[in-house]
Design a protein around this motif. Structure first.
Motif, PDB file in Angstrom:
ATOM      1  N   ALA A 181       0.835  -1.206   0.000  1.00  0.00           N
ATOM      2  CA  ALA A 181       0.000   0.000   0.000  1.00  0.00           C
ATOM      3  C   ALA A 181       0.866   1.251   0.000  1.00  0.00           C
ATOM      4  O   ALA A 181       0.555   2.250  -0.667  1.00  0.00           O
ATOM      5  CB  ALA A 181      -0.937  -0.008   1.201  1.00  0.00           C
ATOM      6  N   GLU A 182       1.969   1.205   0.730  1.00  0.00           N
ATOM      7  CA  GLU A 182       2.886   2.348   0.755  1.00  0.00           C
ATOM      8  C   GLU A 182       3.577   2.517  -0.598  1.00  0.00           C
ATOM      9  O   GLU A 182       3.849   3.653  -1.025  1.00  0.00           O
ATOM     10  CB  GLU A 182       3.910   2.152   1.870  1.00  0.00           C
ATOM     11  CG  GLU A 182       3.294   2.259   3.269  1.00  0.00           C
ATOM     12  CD  GLU A 182       4.250   1.861   4.364  1.00  0.00           C
ATOM     13  OE1 GLU A 182       5.332   1.305   4.030  1.00  0.00           O
ATOM     14  OE2 GLU A 182       3.928   2.077   5.551  1.00  0.00           O
ATOM     15  N   ALA A 183       3.842   1.405  -1.270  1.00  0.00           N
ATOM     16  CA  ALA A 183       4.435   1.483  -2.604  1.00  0.00           C
ATOM     17  C   ALA A 183       3.444   2.097  -3.591  1.00  0.00           C
ATOM     18  O   ALA A 183       3.829   2.890  -4.468  1.00  0.00           O
ATOM     19  CB  ALA A 183       4.865   0.093  -3.067  1.00  0.00           C
ATOM     20  N   VAL A 184       2.165   1.727  -3.456  1.00  0.00           N
ATOM     21  CA  VAL A 184       1.127   2.320  -4.306  1.00  0.00           C
ATOM     22  C   VAL A 184       1.083   3.829  -4.086  1.00  0.00           C
ATOM     23  O   VAL A 184       1.017   4.617  -5.044  1.00  0.00           O
ATOM     24  CB  VAL A 184      -0.252   1.693  -4.006  1.00  0.00           C
ATOM     25  CG1 VAL A 184      -1.351   2.423  -4.781  1.00  0.00           C
ATOM     26  CG2 VAL A 184      -0.267   0.207  -4.357  1.00  0.00           C
ATOM     27  N   SER A 185       1.134   4.257  -2.827  1.00  0.00           N
ATOM     28  CA  SER A 185       1.101   5.689  -2.505  1.00  0.00           C
ATOM     29  C   SER A 185       2.314   6.413  -3.072  1.00  0.00           C
ATOM     30  O   SER A 185       2.203   7.546  -3.569  1.00  0.00           O
ATOM     31  CB  SER A 185       1.036   5.882  -0.989  1.00  0.00           C
ATOM     32  OG  SER A 185      -0.179   5.383  -0.468  1.00  0.00           O
ATOM     33  N   ALA A 186       3.461   5.762  -2.997  1.00  0.00           N
ATOM     34  CA  ALA A 186       4.682   6.389  -3.497  1.00  0.00           C
ATOM     35  C   ALA A 186       4.589   6.643  -5.004  1.00  0.00           C
ATOM     36  O   ALA A 186       4.972   7.716  -5.493  1.00  0.00           O
ATOM     37  CB  ALA A 186       5.889   5.514  -3.172  1.00  0.00           C
ATOM     38  N   VAL A 187       4.092   5.674  -5.735  1.00  0.00           N
ATOM     39  CA  VAL A 187       3.935   5.856  -7.183  1.00  0.00           C
ATOM     40  C   VAL A 187       2.896   6.927  -7.477  1.00  0.00           C
ATOM     41  O   VAL A 187       3.098   7.805  -8.323  1.00  0.00           O
ATOM     42  CB  VAL A 187       3.545   4.519  -7.854  1.00  0.00           C
ATOM     43  CG1 VAL A 187       3.234   4.747  -9.339  1.00  0.00           C
ATOM     44  CG2 VAL A 187       4.658   3.492  -7.703  1.00  0.00           C
ATOM     45  N   ALA A 188       1.769   6.865  -6.760  1.00  0.00           N
ATOM     46  CA  ALA A 188       0.673   7.809  -7.004  1.00  0.00           C
ATOM     47  C   ALA A 188       1.065   9.246  -6.670  1.00  0.00           C
ATOM     48  O   ALA A 188       0.555  10.197  -7.282  1.00  0.00           O
ATOM     49  CB  ALA A 188      -0.555   7.399  -6.186  1.00  0.00           C
ATOM     50  N   ASN A 189       1.961   9.400  -5.713  1.00  0.00           N
ATOM     51  CA  ASN A 189       2.389  10.739  -5.314  1.00  0.00           C
ATOM     52  C   ASN A 189       3.642  11.209  -6.062  1.00  0.00           C
ATOM     53  O   ASN A 189       4.153  12.307  -5.804  1.00  0.00           O
ATOM     54  CB  ASN A 189       2.635  10.785  -3.806  1.00  0.00           C
ATOM     55  CG  ASN A 189       1.336  10.783  -3.016  1.00  0.00           C
ATOM     56  OD1 ASN A 189       0.631  11.784  -2.966  1.00  0.00           O
ATOM     57  ND2 ASN A 189       1.001   9.650  -2.397  1.00  0.00           N
ATOM     58  N   PHE A 219       9.682   4.723 -10.031  1.00  0.00           N
ATOM     59  CA  PHE A 219       8.914   3.996 -11.036  1.00  0.00           C
ATOM     60  C   PHE A 219       7.648   4.747 -11.446  1.00  0.00           C
ATOM     61  O   PHE A 219       6.860   4.244 -12.254  1.00  0.00           O
ATOM     62  CB  PHE A 219       8.546   2.611 -10.517  1.00  0.00           C
ATOM     63  CG  PHE A 219       9.737   1.749 -10.224  1.00  0.00           C
ATOM     64  CD1 PHE A 219      10.422   1.110 -11.251  1.00  0.00           C
ATOM     65  CD2 PHE A 219      10.195   1.596  -8.925  1.00  0.00           C
ATOM     66  CE1 PHE A 219      11.541   0.336 -10.983  1.00  0.00           C
ATOM     67  CE2 PHE A 219      11.311   0.816  -8.647  1.00  0.00           C
ATOM     68  CZ  PHE A 219      11.986   0.182  -9.676  1.00  0.00           C
ATOM     69  N   ALA A 220       7.448   5.922 -10.886  1.00  0.00           N
ATOM     70  CA  ALA A 220       6.295   6.741 -11.250  1.00  0.00           C
ATOM     71  C   ALA A 220       6.505   7.350 -12.632  1.00  0.00           C
ATOM     72  O   ALA A 220       7.649   7.644 -13.019  1.00  0.00           O
ATOM     73  CB  ALA A 220       6.073   7.843 -10.221  1.00  0.00           C
ATOM     74  N   PRO A 221       5.440   7.555 -13.399  1.00  0.00           N
ATOM     75  CA  PRO A 221       5.599   8.194 -14.710  1.00  0.00           C
ATOM     76  C   PRO A 221       5.964   9.673 -14.547  1.00  0.00           C
ATOM     77  O   PRO A 221       5.796  10.256 -13.470  1.00  0.00           O
ATOM     78  CB  PRO A 221       4.203   8.031 -15.340  1.00  0.00           C
ATOM     79  CG  PRO A 221       3.274   7.955 -14.175  1.00  0.00           C
ATOM     80  CD  PRO A 221       4.034   7.214 -13.105  1.00  0.00           C
ATOM     81  N   ARG A 259       9.006  -4.318  -4.927  1.00  0.00           N
ATOM     82  CA  ARG A 259      10.126  -5.244  -5.081  1.00  0.00           C
ATOM     83  C   ARG A 259      11.446  -4.527  -4.793  1.00  0.00           C
ATOM     84  O   ARG A 259      12.339  -5.093  -4.155  1.00  0.00           O
ATOM     85  CB  ARG A 259      10.124  -5.827  -6.499  1.00  0.00           C
ATOM     86  CG  ARG A 259      11.129  -6.924  -6.696  1.00  0.00           C
ATOM     87  CD  ARG A 259      10.874  -7.710  -7.956  1.00  0.00           C
ATOM     88  NE  ARG A 259      11.163  -6.955  -9.169  1.00  0.00           N
ATOM     89  CZ  ARG A 259      11.177  -7.503 -10.386  1.00  0.00           C
ATOM     90  NH1 ARG A 259      10.887  -8.792 -10.542  1.00  0.00           N
ATOM     91  NH2 ARG A 259      11.455  -6.771 -11.444  1.00  0.00           N
ATOM     92  N   PHE A 260      11.573  -3.290  -5.250  1.00  0.00           N
ATOM     93  CA  PHE A 260      12.780  -2.508  -5.007  1.00  0.00           C
ATOM     94  C   PHE A 260      12.957  -2.237  -3.513  1.00  0.00           C
ATOM     95  O   PHE A 260      14.054  -2.403  -2.964  1.00  0.00           O
ATOM     96  CB  PHE A 260      12.706  -1.187  -5.781  1.00  0.00           C
ATOM     97  CG  PHE A 260      13.820  -0.236  -5.471  1.00  0.00           C
ATOM     98  CD1 PHE A 260      15.096  -0.445  -5.955  1.00  0.00           C
ATOM     99  CD2 PHE A 260      13.588   0.878  -4.661  1.00  0.00           C
ATOM    100  CE1 PHE A 260      16.131   0.443  -5.653  1.00  0.00           C
ATOM    101  CE2 PHE A 260      14.604   1.756  -4.354  1.00  0.00           C
ATOM    102  CZ  PHE A 260      15.884   1.539  -4.849  1.00  0.00           C
ATOM    103  N   ARG A 261      11.885  -1.807  -2.852  1.00  0.00           N
ATOM    104  CA  ARG A 261      11.970  -1.471  -1.426  1.00  0.00           C
ATOM    105  C   ARG A 261      12.298  -2.685  -0.572  1.00  0.00           C
ATOM    106  O   ARG A 261      13.032  -2.587   0.419  1.00  0.00           O
ATOM    107  CB  ARG A 261      10.641  -0.876  -0.947  1.00  0.00           C
ATOM    108  CG  ARG A 261      10.346   0.510  -1.482  1.00  0.00           C
ATOM    109  CD  ARG A 261       9.076   1.075  -0.869  1.00  0.00           C
ATOM    110  NE  ARG A 261       8.854   2.453  -1.255  1.00  0.00           N
ATOM    111  CZ  ARG A 261       8.073   3.286  -0.589  1.00  0.00           C
ATOM    112  NH1 ARG A 261       7.425   2.865   0.501  1.00  0.00           N
ATOM    113  NH2 ARG A 261       7.925   4.528  -0.999  1.00  0.00           N
ATOM    114  N   GLN A 262      11.736  -3.830  -0.942  1.00  0.00           N
ATOM    115  CA  GLN A 262      11.949  -5.039  -0.153  1.00  0.00           C
ATOM    116  C   GLN A 262      13.244  -5.751  -0.513  1.00  0.00           C
ATOM    117  O   GLN A 262      13.646  -6.697   0.177  1.00  0.00           O
ATOM    118  CB  GLN A 262      10.761  -5.999  -0.350  1.00  0.00           C
ATOM    119  CG  GLN A 262       9.412  -5.439   0.068  1.00  0.00           C
ATOM    120  CD  GLN A 262       9.387  -5.046   1.525  1.00  0.00           C
ATOM    121  OE1 GLN A 262       9.786  -5.817   2.394  1.00  0.00           O
ATOM    122  NE2 GLN A 262       8.939  -3.818   1.808  1.00  0.00           N
TER     123      GLN A 262
END
Length: 287
Positions: free
Chosen positions: A78-86, A91-93, A168-171
């Motif tokens: 969930a934190e990875a999802v937030s990181a991309v979304a923010n 890995f965010a566009p 995957r990167f964070r872990q």
């Protein structure tokens, strides 16, 4: 971005003849020949966007499980999802879609909450014998069944794929399976189809449960508790299982129908024995 998620119609009609009111008092049923519906036409209970997301339930689908992806419901993902979304993830566009942040917030709320939506059969406003099948939010408010976080805007396959890369990167788990976009789309579509099937089955199953309950009640009043206590207990137990599954989104409607199929002859045999005993003026007839 082109939306590839599958959504189903806002108006669901279940054209089945149903009647009466369930003995449990938890559900209502329509009259003979009436249709059971859920709509957003403004009539009856207000239907609104869900305000929660069923997207994390893709974790329980065969498409995802079969890939060995077991991290979807974790806080870390969930934190990875937030990181991309923010936009804080590598890995965010370059340009993050505006709706991703809201989707990430709903994802976090969903994975940290044990509450879930349910289906209810409620009285309609077309008449005293008309009822509606309505999807309720975890808080009990009627919601639009086409906006429960499974549409592409909220369950975005690109967002979740990028989030799996971030996770995957964070872990530090280079071998962790990725949540590819096609897996997300197929899983979300399957969940939506399951919801359709579930809502379509509710009125029919509730009608059968009501009829079974009525037979059990009549048999009990005629002495089944004294003469056939085991059979009565078994019939009640099967009915209780069926009732619990009728409005539970996670309960397979096919399983509910199978349980009702077991309960129907049990209740019928109970009542037949009591009626036969009454006709013969005998207290207990167990065969």
């Amino acid at each position: 971005m082109k939306k590839t998620g599958v959504t189903f119609g806002l108006m669901l009609m279940v054209a089945v003849p149903v009647g009466g009111a369930l003995a449990s008092g938890g559900l209502g049923l329509a009259g003979p020949g009436d249709a059971v519906s859920v709509s957003s036409t403004g009539r009856g209970a207000a239907i609104r966007p869900a305000g929660f997301s069923l997207c994390p339930t893709i974790a329980e689908t065969a498409q995802v499980r079969n890939q060995g992806i077991d991290y979807i419901r974790t806080r870390e993902f969930a934190e990875a999802v937030s990181a991309v979304a923010n936009g804080t993830s590598g890995f965010a566009p370059t340009k993050v879609p505006a709706e991703w942040r809201g989707a990430a917030n709903l994802w976090m709320e969903s994975v940290t909450s044990s509450e879930k939506p349910r289906i209810a059969v409620t009285p309609g406003d077309a008449g005293p014998d008309k009822f509606q099948v309505v999807l309720l939010s975890p808080g009990g408010a009627p919601v639009d069944p086409t906006r429960v976080g499974l549409e592409e805007g909220s369950c975005n396959s690109n967002l979740l794929f990028r989030a799996s890369l971030e996770y995957r990167f964070r872990q530090g788990q280079e071998d962790a399976p990725l949540l590819y976009p096609h897996l997300v789309r197929n899983a979300a579509s399957g969940i939506e189809k399951r919801i359709i099937a579930k809502m379509d089955s509710v009125a029919r199953s509730a009608k059968r449960a009501d009829e079974i309950a009525a037979r059990i009640l009549e048999a009990e009043k005629a002495g089944a508790a004294e003469c056939q206590p085991r059979e009565l207990a078994r019939a009640k137990a099967e009915l209780a299982v069926a009732r619990a599954g009728i409005t539970d989104l996670d309960f397979d409607p096919g399983v509910t129908e199978a349980v009702l199929a077991r309960a129907e002859p049990l209740s019928g045999n109970l009542l037949a024995a009591r009626r036969y005993a009454a006709s013969r003026g005998i207290r207990c007839i167990t065969e």
